[in-house]
Scaffold this motif. Structure first.
Motif, PDB file in Angstrom:
ATOM      1  N   HIS A 169      24.980  49.655  32.519  1.00  0.00           N
ATOM      2  CA  HIS A 169      24.819  48.213  32.569  1.00  0.00           C
ATOM      3  C   HIS A 169      25.054  47.583  31.199  1.00  0.00           C
ATOM      4  CE1 HIS A 169      23.058  48.319  36.656  1.00  0.00           C
ATOM      5  NE2 HIS A 169      22.601  49.493  36.263  1.00  0.00           N
ATOM      6  N   GLY A 207      28.703  46.791  30.320  1.00  0.00           N
ATOM      7  CA  GLY A 207      29.436  46.001  31.300  1.00  0.00           C
ATOM      8  C   GLY A 207      30.251  46.826  32.271  1.00  0.00           C
ATOM      9  N   GLU A 219      29.760  45.801  36.023  1.00  0.00           N
ATOM     10  CA  GLU A 219      30.394  44.526  36.364  1.00  0.00           C
ATOM     11  C   GLU A 219      31.919  44.663  36.464  1.00  0.00           C
ATOM     12  OE1 GLU A 219      28.086  44.958  34.090  1.00  0.00           O
ATOM     13  OE2 GLU A 219      26.396  43.901  35.019  1.00  0.00           O
ATOM     14  N   LYS A 220      32.502  45.386  35.521  1.00  0.00           N
ATOM     15  CA  LYS A 220      33.959  45.566  35.534  1.00  0.00           C
ATOM     16  C   LYS A 220      34.401  46.298  36.801  1.00  0.00           C
ATOM     17  CE  LYS A 220      34.206  45.932  30.480  1.00  0.00           C
ATOM     18  NZ  LYS A 220      34.364  46.895  29.352  1.00  0.00           N
ATOM     19  N   LEU A 272      32.836  46.496  39.681  1.00  0.00           N
ATOM     20  CA  LEU A 272      32.636  45.668  40.865  1.00  0.00           C
ATOM     21  C   LEU A 272      33.736  44.617  40.993  1.00  0.00           C
ATOM     22  CD1 LEU A 272      28.753  45.167  40.870  1.00  0.00           C
ATOM     23  CD2 LEU A 272      30.120  46.790  42.192  1.00  0.00           C
ATOM     24  N   GLU A 273      34.190  44.090  39.879  1.00  0.00           N
ATOM     25  CA  GLU A 273      35.293  43.128  39.919  1.00  0.00           C
ATOM     26  C   GLU A 273      36.555  43.792  40.457  1.00  0.00           C
ATOM     27  OE1 GLU A 273      35.547  39.808  39.448  1.00  0.00           O
ATOM     28  OE2 GLU A 273      33.348  39.918  39.396  1.00  0.00           O
ATOM     29  N   LYS A 290      36.205  44.168  44.162  1.00  0.00           N
ATOM     30  CA  LYS A 290      36.346  42.901  44.893  1.00  0.00           C
ATOM     31  C   LYS A 290      37.791  42.696  45.345  1.00  0.00           C
ATOM     32  CE  LYS A 290      32.569  40.145  42.895  1.00  0.00           C
ATOM     33  NZ  LYS A 290      32.241  38.972  42.046  1.00  0.00           N
ATOM     34  N   ILE A 328      26.345  43.397  45.483  1.00  0.00           N
ATOM     35  CA  ILE A 328      26.004  42.260  44.629  1.00  0.00           C
ATOM     36  C   ILE A 328      25.196  41.287  45.480  1.00  0.00           C
ATOM     37  CG2 ILE A 328      26.861  40.408  43.137  1.00  0.00           C
ATOM     38  CD1 ILE A 328      29.491  41.967  42.920  1.00  0.00           C
ATOM     39  N   GLY A 349      23.575  36.911  42.644  1.00  0.00           N
ATOM     40  CA  GLY A 349      24.550  37.335  41.637  1.00  0.00           C
ATOM     41  C   GLY A 349      24.199  38.613  40.910  1.00  0.00           C
ATOM     42  N   ASN A 350      22.984  39.101  41.119  1.00  0.00           N
ATOM     43  CA  ASN A 350      22.573  40.336  40.449  1.00  0.00           C
ATOM     44  C   ASN A 350      23.070  41.559  41.213  1.00  0.00           C
ATOM     45  OD1 ASN A 350      21.103  39.151  38.293  1.00  0.00           O
ATOM     46  ND2 ASN A 350      19.398  38.728  39.698  1.00  0.00           N
ATOM     47  N   ALA A 351      23.363  42.625  40.472  1.00  0.00           N
ATOM     48  CA  ALA A 351      23.834  43.864  41.097  1.00  0.00           C
ATOM     49  C   ALA A 351      22.671  44.575  41.789  1.00  0.00           C
ATOM     50  CB  ALA A 351      24.444  44.785  40.046  1.00  0.00           C
ATOM     51  N   ALA A 372      24.978  49.568  43.032  1.00  0.00           N
ATOM     52  CA  ALA A 372      26.065  49.279  42.093  1.00  0.00           C
ATOM     53  C   ALA A 372      26.085  50.303  40.962  1.00  0.00           C
ATOM     54  CB  ALA A 372      25.910  47.865  41.533  1.00  0.00           C
TER      55      ALA A 372
END
Length: 549
Positions: free
Chosen positions: A258, A261, A264-265, A267-268, A271, A299, A303-305, A309
């Motif tokens: 976490h 990042g 987040e990367k 998960l993007e 998507k 997600i 907005g939180n994982a 995740a």
């Protein structure tokens, strides 16, 4: 004749039969030979005729007859019988059977090892207890089983990384920090917090490290208790595991997924794939496509994982580190993770088979016939230290590793402190120590290993002992294939039993002035072979092989 030599002999017979037109088949990569359950059925058995007969366009017995006629001509094979639908039962002559003793001694620690997994990189994640308290019995079981499984994999040529997933991210750590702060203030633990003498101990140690911590505003003080307390608790966990004979190659910090990042990367990226979709303001993993019982929120709508995740990012991280197989050893309440983790791997584009999940069941301590529930340190659970203090490292490791991990077990403390044959670890270790005692007596009587005549090992207990020793490599291979190191422990008990019976029936040192003969010398080789296999097996379990008891 070793199992490997016999397997090669069967393969050679198959090749000759193909070359001479007896049948047309593709030569198998391996021919398995195993000890039959009933010794009256011979020394070794193979079902190769059942495996290949269809390819040859024959019925299995017809195929077996062709093969048996060729096997019967091999040096060392006394006879070959066809049983049932086409099993081949092979009996060796005494000399060929007895040669195994010398082969084992010459192989030494390598006996039972193979290169079956050579080139395979395995990430084995086990224990991974949260750094919020001492390791409880479930984690202790995984420490024993996980390290034994790693050793078994390594014996088969795999490159194994022992990994501990350090959960330093999330609500449990926050509760731990609040519990430490409350203890430092002299207040009771929060309703959802942790209690026990260890919390008081860690809190006092935090204060010793940073005496001015209580002068900080409460949010800052709690954060300092979190950082220092987790570090101290994890240091205790590492020390406990090391003292238990378990050391890890990698301590992977969940927070790192976490903090940089990475989650987040990833998960993007997902998507943009069909495997992540949006519904009700949240993003969902299409995990039912990969065998899960329902799709999982990755997600949340805020907005939180979600927790999964991190699991997805962790799998990707392991794959990027080059691991072919990623094994997770999880507790009894984690059955849902089996399909979930495989689905996550598949969603990332990996073969789901690169992920395996092993589920361990509960461990209960019993003393005087009653459950032992309370820990001196943790207050509500029994810890690794409690078990080791009660029975010692060897007994604890052996006992926890000798049961299938997916079964509940009761550990009888009274039994494990007995120095008797009722105690399995004593029974096996005593057999090993007995091999040394017998060798010392033989040396005192003037018996050495200057001669070896395999044909002299004809006593029924010698045949039984050779059979048990010959089975050992196959047992280790099965332990690797089925992820079941308890098979090694159980077979060591078989070897110990056959050894003790041989010890009672056959003497190495001559009695009453008898002459020393090659029978005595050859039996000394068999004694050494038994010692070597017992030592090899105990080493796979991380248990010592004593020379005296």
């Amino acid at each position: 004749m070793t199992p490997e030599e016999l397997s090669s002999a069967v393969t050679a017979c198959l090749k000759d039969a193909i070359d001479e037109g007896d049948f047309s088949i593709e030569l198998p990569a391996e021919v398995r030979v195993e000890r039959p359950k009933n010794r009256e059925h011979g020394d070794w058995a193979t079902n190769i005729a059942l495996q290949l007969s269809k390819q040859a366009g024959m019925n299995p017995r017809q195929f077996a007859e062709i093969l048996s006629s060729r096997l019967g001509k091999i040096d060392g094979v006394a006879k070959v019988d066809i049983a049932g639908p086409g099993f081949l039962n092979i009996t060796l002559d005494a000399a060929a059977a007895g040669e195994l003793a010398k082969a084992i001694v010459e192989a030494g620690p390598a006996y039972g090892r193979s290169d079956a997994l050579s080139g395979t990189r395995i990430n084995l994640e086990f224990v991974s207890a949260n750094p919020t308290g001492p390791i409880h019995l479930g984690g202790t079981r995984w420490a024993a089983v996980g390290d034994a499984l790693a050793r078994v994999f390594e014996s088969q040529g795999a490159e194994v990384t022992r990994e501990y997933y350090f959960n330093d991210h999330g609500a449990q750590i926050d509760r731990f920090a609040r519990s430490l702060l409350a203890s430092a203030k002299g207040e009771p633990a929060p309703e959802d917090g942790y209690a026990g003498a260890y919390i008081e101990d860690i809190a006092a140690r935090v204060l010793a490290v940073e005496p001015a911590i209580m002068e900080l505003p409460e949010p800052e003080a709690q954060e300092r208790f979190r950082a220092i307390g987790v570090d101290l608790m994890f240091g205790d966990i590492k020390e406990s595991l090391h003292n238990f004979g378990v050391d890890f190659d990698v301590f992977f910090h969940e927070d790192s997924l976490h903090g940089d990042g990475h989650v987040e990367k990833l998960l993007e990226q997902l998507k943009g794939s069909k495997n992540l979709y949006e519904k009700d303001g949240a993003w969902w993993l299409n995990s039912t496509e990969f065998g899960d019982d329902k799709d999982r929120v990755v997600i949340k709508s805020d907005g939180n994982a979600a927790y999964i995740a991190g699991d997805i990012a962790y799998i990707q991280n392991k794959r990027e580190r080059g691991f072919d197989l990623n094994i997770y050893m999880l507790g009894a309440d984690h059955h849902g993770y089996v399909a979930r983790l495989k689905a996550a791997a598949a969603a990332l584009g990996h073969d789901p088979a690169c992920v395996e999940v092993l589920i361990g069941q509960m461990v209960n301590l019993v003393k005087d016939g009653k459950p032992v529930r309370m820990s001196k340190r943790a207050g509500t659970v029994v810890t690794l230290e409690d078990l080791v203090d009660a029975v010692g490292v060897d007994a604890a490791r052996y006992t926890l590793a000798r049961f299938s991990a997916d079964s509940n077990i009761d550990v009888d403390l009274d039994l494990l402190t007995k120095r008797s044959n009722e105690n399995p670890v004593f029974y096996v270790q005593y057999a090993h120590a007995r091999t040394y005692a017998l060798a010392r007596n033989a040396e005192a009587a003037g018996v050495d290993d200057s001669a070896f005549d395999a044909a002299l090992l004809t006593h029924p207990t010698e045949s039984a002992l050779l059979a048990a020793l010959g089975q050992y490599p196959g047992v280790v291979a099965q332990a690797s294939t089925f992820r079941e190191p308890h098979r090694v422990a159980r077979h060591l008990e078989v070897i110990a039993g056959t050894y003790h019976r041989w010890y009672d029936a056959c003497r190495i040192a001559p009695q009453n002035g008898e002459e020393i003969t090659d029978v005595n010398r050859t039996r000394l080789w068999l004694n050494t072979a038994a010692r070597q296999v017992l030592a090899n097996g105990l080493d796979l379990l991380g248990v010592s092989a004593p020379e005296r008891m």
